[in-house]
Design an enzyme around this catalytic site. Structure first.
Site, PDB file in Angstrom:
ATOM      1  N   HIS A  20       0.839  -1.212   0.000  1.00  0.00           N
ATOM      2  CA  HIS A  20       0.000   0.000   0.000  1.00  0.00           C
ATOM      3  C   HIS A  20       0.870   1.257   0.000  1.00  0.00           C
ATOM      4  O   HIS A  20       0.607   2.213  -0.718  1.00  0.00           O
ATOM      5  CB  HIS A  20      -0.895   0.044   1.257  1.00  0.00           C
ATOM      6  N   LYS A  44     -16.189  -7.030   5.927  1.00  0.00           N
ATOM      7  CA  LYS A  44     -14.953  -7.804   5.797  1.00  0.00           C
ATOM      8  C   LYS A  44     -14.423  -8.249   7.156  1.00  0.00           C
ATOM      9  O   LYS A  44     -13.372  -8.889   7.233  1.00  0.00           O
ATOM     10  CB  LYS A  44     -13.879  -6.956   5.097  1.00  0.00           C
ATOM     11  N   ARG A  98      -2.159  -6.169  -8.284  1.00  0.00           N
ATOM     12  CA  ARG A  98      -1.140  -7.195  -8.060  1.00  0.00           C
ATOM     13  C   ARG A  98      -1.300  -8.252  -9.151  1.00  0.00           C
ATOM     14  O   ARG A  98      -1.228  -7.935 -10.315  1.00  0.00           O
ATOM     15  CB  ARG A  98      -1.299  -7.799  -6.663  1.00  0.00           C
ATOM     16  N   SER A 136      -2.762  -7.711   3.045  1.00  0.00           N
ATOM     17  CA  SER A 136      -3.094  -7.544   4.466  1.00  0.00           C
ATOM     18  C   SER A 136      -3.552  -8.871   5.058  1.00  0.00           C
ATOM     19  O   SER A 136      -3.230  -9.211   6.188  1.00  0.00           O
ATOM     20  CB  SER A 136      -4.218  -6.514   4.631  1.00  0.00           C
TER      21      SER A 136
HETATM   22  P1  ADP Z   1      -9.807  -3.580  -0.577  1.00  0.00           P
HETATM   23  O1  ADP Z   1     -10.656  -3.882   0.581  1.00  0.00           O
HETATM   24  O2  ADP Z   1     -10.319  -2.484  -1.441  1.00  0.00           O
HETATM   25  O3  ADP Z   1      -9.316  -4.784  -1.352  1.00  0.00           O
HETATM   26  P2  ADP Z   1      -7.088  -3.302   0.368  1.00  0.00           P
HETATM   27  O4  ADP Z   1      -6.706  -2.534   1.564  1.00  0.00           O
HETATM   28  O5  ADP Z   1      -6.857  -4.755   0.390  1.00  0.00           O
HETATM   29  O6  ADP Z   1      -8.553  -2.904   0.102  1.00  0.00           O
HETATM   30  O7  ADP Z   1      -6.350  -2.723  -0.910  1.00  0.00           O
HETATM   31  C1  ADP Z   1      -6.530  -1.414  -1.383  1.00  0.00           C
HETATM   32  C2  ADP Z   1      -5.900  -1.290  -2.764  1.00  0.00           C
HETATM   33  O8  ADP Z   1      -4.509  -1.520  -2.661  1.00  0.00           O
HETATM   34  C3  ADP Z   1      -6.417  -2.275  -3.800  1.00  0.00           C
HETATM   35  O9  ADP Z   1      -6.435  -1.621  -5.056  1.00  0.00           O
HETATM   36  C4  ADP Z   1      -5.379  -3.363  -3.788  1.00  0.00           C
HETATM   37  O10 ADP Z   1      -5.329  -4.043  -5.016  1.00  0.00           O
HETATM   38  C5  ADP Z   1      -4.127  -2.540  -3.565  1.00  0.00           C
HETATM   39  N1  ADP Z   1      -3.046  -3.323  -2.952  1.00  0.00           N
HETATM   40  C6  ADP Z   1      -3.096  -4.113  -1.878  1.00  0.00           C
HETATM   41  N2  ADP Z   1      -1.906  -4.702  -1.630  1.00  0.00           N
HETATM   42  C7  ADP Z   1      -1.065  -4.253  -2.613  1.00  0.00           C
HETATM   43  C8  ADP Z   1       0.316  -4.505  -2.946  1.00  0.00           C
HETATM   44  N3  ADP Z   1       1.044  -5.376  -2.242  1.00  0.00           N
HETATM   45  N4  ADP Z   1       0.843  -3.861  -3.992  1.00  0.00           N
HETATM   46  C9  ADP Z   1       0.067  -3.028  -4.731  1.00  0.00           C
HETATM   47  N5  ADP Z   1      -1.233  -2.758  -4.497  1.00  0.00           N
HETATM   48  C10 ADP Z   1      -1.794  -3.366  -3.453  1.00  0.00           C
END
Ligand code: ADP
Length: 169
Positions: A20, A44, A98, A136
């Site tokens: 992130h 979630k 990803r 996460s």
């Molecule tokens: P959501 O509940 O929207 O999936 P996340 O917190 O998991 O929220 O992710 C928010 C955004 O960050 C999404 O677009 C996700 O694809 C991106 N993201 C999560 N982990 C990574 C990573 N390791 N590298 C790049 N983007 C990421």
């Protein structure tokens, strides 16, 4: 004079990871101001409260030398993303991509959002090679099982995670 471009980076951030942070760092360079929007997303079943997740995003950004002070703000949200974007004067939604597995969901969401608010553009940044596999969900699973997640999250977040798991287990 050109208008100030505001971007929104929405997510659950439960907790924020190095993946992130990389998107925040790179995304902040594309806009005048980036709002990291932390979704309450109770569906979630997040480990951390929305306030805790906001605090952690703010702490992680403050500790990152690649993110300019004042360039990024953090806000909770529980409404429709497109309404939140409008309310914040944003014209760009930032998302990270990803593996292929992210694509289907992101493609659908961007398409629906474009129908709701055609003036707001969704922009995707490819995950950096080193951060491709960080999520996460797996960070929480590994930490819960006593594994080392120091390569996946900033040290402040690692400490928060350890404390939270000790409190809930
Ligand atoms: P959501 O509940 O929207 O999936 P996340 O917190 O998991 O929220 O992710 C928010 C955004 O960050 C999404 O677009 C996700 O694809 C991106 N993201 C999560 N982990 C990574 C990573 N390791 N590298 C790049 N983007 C990421």
């Amino acid at each position: 004079m050109s208008e100030r471009r505001v971007g929104i980076y929405p997510g659950t951030f439960d907790p924020i990871t190095n993946g992130h942070l990389d998107i925040i760092r790179r995304g902040a360079g594309l806009v005048d101001h980036l709002v990291v929007a932390v979704a309450s997303n109770l569906g979630k079943g997040p480990l951390f409260s929305v306030q805790e997740r906001c605090d952690m995003v703010a702490e992680a950004c403050a500790g990152d030398p690649g993110i300019g002070a004042g360039k990024v703000s953090v806000k909770p949200f529980g409404t429709l993303l497109m309404s939140f974007a409008k309310d914040n004067g944003a014209t760009v939604i930032l998302r990270g991509l990803r593996a292929v597995s992210d694509f289907e969901y992101e493609f659908q969401m961007a398409g629906m959002n474009a129908r709701i608010e055609p003036d707001v553009e969704t922009v995707f940044l490819m995950a950096a090679e080193r951060q491709q596999f960080i999520s996460s969900r797996f960070v929480k699973e590994i930490a819960r099982l006593g594994g080392d997640v120091s390569g996946f999250v900033p040290a402040v977040i690692n400490a928060r995670l350890t404390a939270k798991l000790a409190e809930t287990q």
